[in-house]
Scaffold this motif. Structure first.
Motif: not given
Length: 587
Positions: A28-37
């Motif tokens: 399973w793939i999760t993208v965690r959105v950050g401030t810089y990347h």
């Protein structure tokens, strides 16, 4: 090994990749959105992107290598592969967990209840979903688990592994409907070196069978990947309120209040008395300090002082009331809400700061302002709120308290004139500061409009200093209200209507301050000053360099501020300033 070659940019656009393992179970793939990347996770493992996207070819096929920070462990075993369960779903996990490597945990009790309620289909549905399954040790009363409770253990349409999932974000459960609202939140104890992750199940809208409130459960084995999502084994069922406040405190393991329980135990017989009080009460509200709250060095020395510790412990306890966060906020709308504690001379005072849809609740006790970081933990005989500080153990100076307390803004503002406030930060002092709260100044603007208007004008800053000096006493020890009452000798002889009273003469920074103090039957205090009766809204607010008494009327009279306007120049002079000018001219 994924069955297709994907770069990180390509992985960020899909939900999963099938593996080369027998049966091709998904990653399973999760993208965690950050401030810089943005971070990309494969199950619970984070891709180290600066060491990834290494391309190559083998037998003419494209290959990509990514470096990750955690080993990927499949949910399988030789027995499950032999039986055709190379990629089990959540229902397969429940039915055949004995074949899986999840020792020492068992989930028979919850499985049996799911079967009795005919809820197997929920665990077999195609994902992606997040499942929470309580272990046998925590299922004390399976009869309290009904259909909606089982639904409350599922977050539909989301795969939430612990590492990429943001803390303190509420996710809807499958139990949500028109008459029931249940949410699940991941959280961790601040500064917890064990990195234990907890689940908070909050029933915001309950019904006859489901009590509104919060149930907290530790994740004892996290991130078990299955074909239709991820499973977390938890210490006890969600939504089920089956323990008393005392039982919650005594729960096995390093829970979010383990340091509080340890501090109680270290007080010996006093701690036993405190726990007996909690156990016997029919209805209580406990404001329990978090584990991190006990890191303050001042607290360790206090634990050895039994009398002081008794005051502190019982200050955290409100009896005969179940005060939820919403109830406190509602009670706080018309006036500052206060609740009496088991420390009979100490009340708790509440404040609510609202930003958008979020409300932050703070509670003050004994001069310490604490924030409620976990609210509404439900127990059979009360409510628990976890707070970020130990009440009654001061950690701020008088100046810090003025800066931080939202109801003392006006007095703090006045103290900026002439830098009056600077002295309040001196740690070698022992101040007694009678501080009018904001409402006191608001009322004074009605009673003495011209006087108060001038007082808050910067050109009359000299007067602001004079008035505040009248409220500030600097002595060898601070004066508590109890001590001032004792010095006042305020008594009422039987059979008489006359109340003899002795004025206490304190040496304020502005000279003599003569007051007397009366204690009412409800243990509140009244200050008598120049014919006025001034209620003490909050007595004995302890600071590291003194005491603040929050009062409802300032020590202020109409003739305290007089100004003279020069008819020729139009310049306004205060009498003292005018005298200074005349002396200079004569010299």
């Amino acid at each position: 090994m994924g069955s297709l070659a994907k770069t990180t940019d390509q992985l960020a656009t899909i939900s999963h990749v099938n593996t080369e393992l027998e049966g091709h179970p998904p990653l399973w793939i999760t993208v965690r959105v950050g401030t810089y990347h943005n971070d990309i996770y494969i199950n619970n493992a984070r891709i180290l992107q600066n060491q990834s996207n290494i391309k190559g070819k083998y037998n003419g096929k494209e290959q990509v290598v990514h470096k990750i920070d955690e080993v990927l462990v499949p949910t399988t075993s030789p027995r499950t592969v032999a039986s055709g369960l190379a990629k089990p779903n959540a229902l397969d996990f429940l039915n055949q967990f004995e074949s899986l490597d999840i020792n020492p945990y068992r989930v028979r009790n919850f499985r049996q209840r799911v079967q009795q309620l005919q809820k197997e289909e929920m665990f077999g549905n195609m994902g992606p979903h997040t499942f929470f399954i309580p272990i046998d040790e925590g299922v004390l009363r399976s009869d309290l688990i009904d259909n909606k409770t089982v639904d409350g253990h599922l977050i539909p349409k989301k795969v939430l592994f612990t590492a990429p999932t943001k803390r303190n974000v509420a996710f809807e459960t499958a139990a949500n409907g028109d008459n029931l609202k249940v949410y699940i939140t991941f959280f961790q104890e601040p500064n917890d070196k064990t990195e234990t992750v907890y689940i908070k199940s909050e029933t915001k809208i309950g019904d006859a069978k489901h009590t509104p409130g919060v149930v907290i459960s530790e994740i004892v084995k996290a991130n078990i990947p299955v074909e239709n999502g991820v499973i977390h084994l938890i210490q006890k069922p969600l939504m089920v309120v089956d323990t008393s406040v005392n039982q919650f405190l005594q729960e096995k393991g390093e829970g979010p209040l383990s340091r509080f329980v340890q501090a109680i135990a270290e007080t010996g017989d006093l701690g036993k008395e405190f726990l007996r009080t909690i156990e016997r009460a029919r209805s209580i509200t406990l404001f329990a300090p978090s584990n991190a709250a006990w890191n303050d060095g001042n607290i360790q020395s206090i634990i050895q002082n039994k009398d002081r510790m008794r005051e502190i412990l019982f200050m955290h306890l409100v009896v005969d009331e179940r005060l939820t966060k919403d109830q406190i906020i509602k009670n706080n709308k018309r006036q500052v809400y206060q609740a009496p504690t088991m420390n009979r001379r100490k009340n708790l005072y509440f404040n609510v700061a609202t930003t958008g849809d979020n409300s932050v609740l703070t509670v003050e006790g004994g001069g310490v302002n604490a924030t409620v970081i976990q609210a509404n933990i439900a127990a059979t005989n009360g409510i628990i709120h976890i707070i970020d500080r130990v009440l009654g153990v001061p950690y701020t100076t008088v100046l810090d308290k003025l800066q931080q307390d939202p109801m003392l803004n006006e007095t703090f503002f006045l103290g900026l004139f002439g830098d009056f406030n600077a002295q309040l930060n001196k740690t070698g002092k022992k101040f007694t500061y009678f501080v009018p709260r904001d409402k006191a100044w608001s009322d004074a603007r009605v009673a003495l409009p011209s006087t108060v208007k001038k007082l808050f004008m910067r050109e009359f800053g000299y007067y602001a200093q004079q008035i505040l000096q009248k409220h500030l006493v600097d002595a060898t020890a601070p004066y508590t209200m109890e001590r001032l009452k004792q010095l006042s000798n305020y008594t009422k002889p039987e059979g008489t209507g006359h109340v003899p009273r002795t004025e206490v003469e304190l040496q304020s920074q502005r000279g003599s301050l003569k007051i007397s103090v009366e204690e009412r039957p409800d243990h509140s205090f009244i200050i008598h000053w120049r014919g006025q009766k001034i209620p003490v809204f909050r007595p004995n607010v302890e600071c590291t360099n003194g005491i603040i008494h929050v009062i409802d009327v300032p020590f202020l009279q109409e003739d305290d501020i007089r100004v003279i306007r020069d008819s020729a120049t139009g310049i306004i002079l205060a009498p003292n300033l005018l005298m200074f000018v005349l002396v200079k001219l004569l010299l």
